[in-house]
Scaffold this active site. Structure first.
Site, PDB file in Angstrom:
ATOM      1  CG  PHE A 112      -0.347   0.479   2.498  1.00 25.21           C
ATOM      2  CD1 PHE A 112      -0.535   1.780   2.947  1.00 25.21           C
ATOM      3  CD2 PHE A 112       0.398  -0.382   3.298  1.00 25.21           C
ATOM      4  CE1 PHE A 112       0.007   2.219   4.139  1.00 25.21           C
ATOM      5  CE2 PHE A 112       0.946   0.043   4.492  1.00 25.21           C
ATOM      6  CZ  PHE A 112       0.757   1.351   4.918  1.00 25.21           C
ATOM      7  CE  LYS A 113       4.221   0.957   5.115  1.00 29.25           C
ATOM      8  NZ  LYS A 113       5.173   0.387   6.056  1.00 29.25           N
TER       9      LYS A 113
END
Length: 479
Positions: A112-113
């Site tokens: 997700f980063k």
């Protein structure tokens, strides 16, 4: 829109100032001086937007058009998401038993980063090109931040990035995604320590104000406001995807379940809530349960050493973004926030004031999951759906499966829909998948990593890590 430190010791800065600072000079974290409030009409209009368009709308609230013209901002965000594998950028999987999984992992590193860091990398490049400036980025990673940060800036001529990873505590895939990037501006260190220990030399260099200023040091951990800003969009998108209708009064509530390590995603959720989004937040953690104990008992204290778990990116005992949440819930009381965080810094033990604990427990629910809970949730989801969860996503699924009010077949037993944020692909955590007795599904890009050349700098116990890092920064600057 200006930004102030949670500790109140420095003057307000604009978005560019917050972007390039990481930690504020007084040791605090930057937050918007004013959180915009959205009316019902705006929420209705935003409900029809794609994830990409939501990010654009949200960023334009926090980055003034004088600083970055709206058309330029939109172009930067489009460029940031151009390498994502899914056409929607993120994707909601609606599974059996009412389990809604928002897949935030369709970027280059399957985590997700990539979402916030790809945008942050574009913002950095925009300002650096305008100012003809060079920066040195310091990043401590528990697994996914390092590779996402590297991908966001690799090969860029006016950025050098220094990443510290905890040797042997990341998965093989996570480590290879960092050590196989052979670029002149990428410097990876493998430290014999845990996630909290590798943050210490980075803090030490930032605390050396003269050194930090001379070399334009900055951070891309979620201490950086830009990361939090983009992550607010996760909560809006999850809400609009899962809310049954926006035609009712009051607007329906959606429960968002957030796997939590350093606390960036849950902080973004608190800000979304403050902006008027009707969400109920649940912070879910592994056996490193400081946030769970803080929510339940007001006990923000370390409990022994960091425990190695299957959800390794959440193996964090000092979730620095809690400072932002306490500042937000205290009514922007920087004096109180400074006092509390300085007390914690000295003793590593803090009992929240009663009123602040009450506000926190009204804002968040919480849950912790053991490795056994994680494995059970992974098996449950696979047996019911043929869907592999990563161990971090399984922490959220564990919470869902433990709730008596979840869906049963097609019967809607709860008035509150629930969305679990999925921070990473199971492909990055093959050991955990095997531990659950399941078969990993590994894409060719990840398989190829094992045959690639690697490069990293070892940091041994007993070595002065801050000095080693300082020397490497100085050498890169001379180059």
């Amino acid at each position: 829109m200006e930004y102030v430190s949670t500790r109140g010791g420095v003057g307000a800065v604009d978005f560019e100032g917050a972007l390039f600072s990481g930690y504020a000079p007084d040791g605090g974290l930057f937050m918007p001086q004013h959180i915009p409030s959205l009316d019902r009409d705006t929420l209705g209009r935003w409900s029809r937007l794609s994830y990409r368009e939501l990010v654009k709308e949200l960023c334009s609230l926090f980055i003034t058009a004088e600083l970055v013209p709206k058309s330029t901002l939109n172009d930067l965000i489009d460029r940031a998401f151009s390498r994502f594998r899914h056409k929607e950028v993120v994707h909601l999987s609606r599974l059996k038993d009412g389990l809604n999984v928002l897949e935030l992992w369709h970027g280059v590193t399957y985590a997700f980063k990539d979402l916030s860091l790809s945008c942050t990398g574009q913002f950095l490049q925009y300002f650096l090109e305008k100012k003809q400036k060079h920066v040195f980025i310091l990043v401590g990673t528990s697994g996914d931040t390092g590779s996402s940060a590297i991908e966001s800036v690799r090969g860029q001529k006016n950025i050098d990035i220094f990443v510290l990873l905890p040797k042997g505590l990341c998965t093989q895939t996570q480590e290879l995604q960092m050590t196989t990037v052979i670029e002149d501006n990428v410097h990876v260190f493998a430290a014999c320590g845990n996630s909290d220990e590798i943050d210490e030399p980075i803090k030490e260099l930032f605390a050396d104000v003269d050194f930090a200023r001379k070399y334009n040091l900055m951070s891309l951990n979620s201490v950086n406001w830009s990361r939090i800003m983009v992550q607010i969009a996760h909560h809006f998108y999850a809400y609009f995807q899962c809310a049954p209708s926006l035609d009712t009064t009051p607007l329906p509530v959606v429960e968002i379940v957030v796997p939590t390590g350093g606390g960036g995603n849950i902080t973004a959720g608190c800000i979304a809530q403050k902006m008027g989004l009707p969400i109920r937040l649940v912070s879910v953690v592994n056996s490193n349960d400081i946030i769970h104990r803080t929510v339940q008992h007001g006990d923000f204290s370390l409990s022994g050493s960091v425990k190695a778990t299957l959800a390794s990116a959440m193996d964090i005992q000092e979730p620095y973004n809690v400072e932002r949440i306490l500042w937000l819930l205290s009514g922007s009381d920087s004096h109180l926030t400074k006092e509390l965080m300085e007390r914690f810094s000295v003793s590593k033990s803090l009992k929240l004031p009663g009123d602040l604990h009450r506000k926190l427990s009204e804002t968040l629910r919480s849950c912790s999951a053991s490795d056994e809970d994680i494995v059970r949730a992974m098996r449950h989801c696979w047996e019911e759906n043929g869907y592999l969860l990563c161990p971090h996503s399984a922490v959220a699924a564990h919470y869902h499966y433990s709730q008596p009010d979840r869906f049963s077949g097609f019967a809607f037993l709860s008035s509150t829909p629930r969305c679990c944020l999925a921070p990473a692909s199971a492909a990055k955590f093959q050991e955990a998948v095997l531990r659950a007795g399941l078969v990993p599904q590994v894409p060719p890009e990840i398989t190829a990593l094992t045959a690639m050349e690697t490069r990293c700098i070892p940091l041994e116990r007993g070595q002065d890590w801050a000095q080693a890092l300082r020397e490497r920064v100085e050498a890169a600057a001379r180059r």
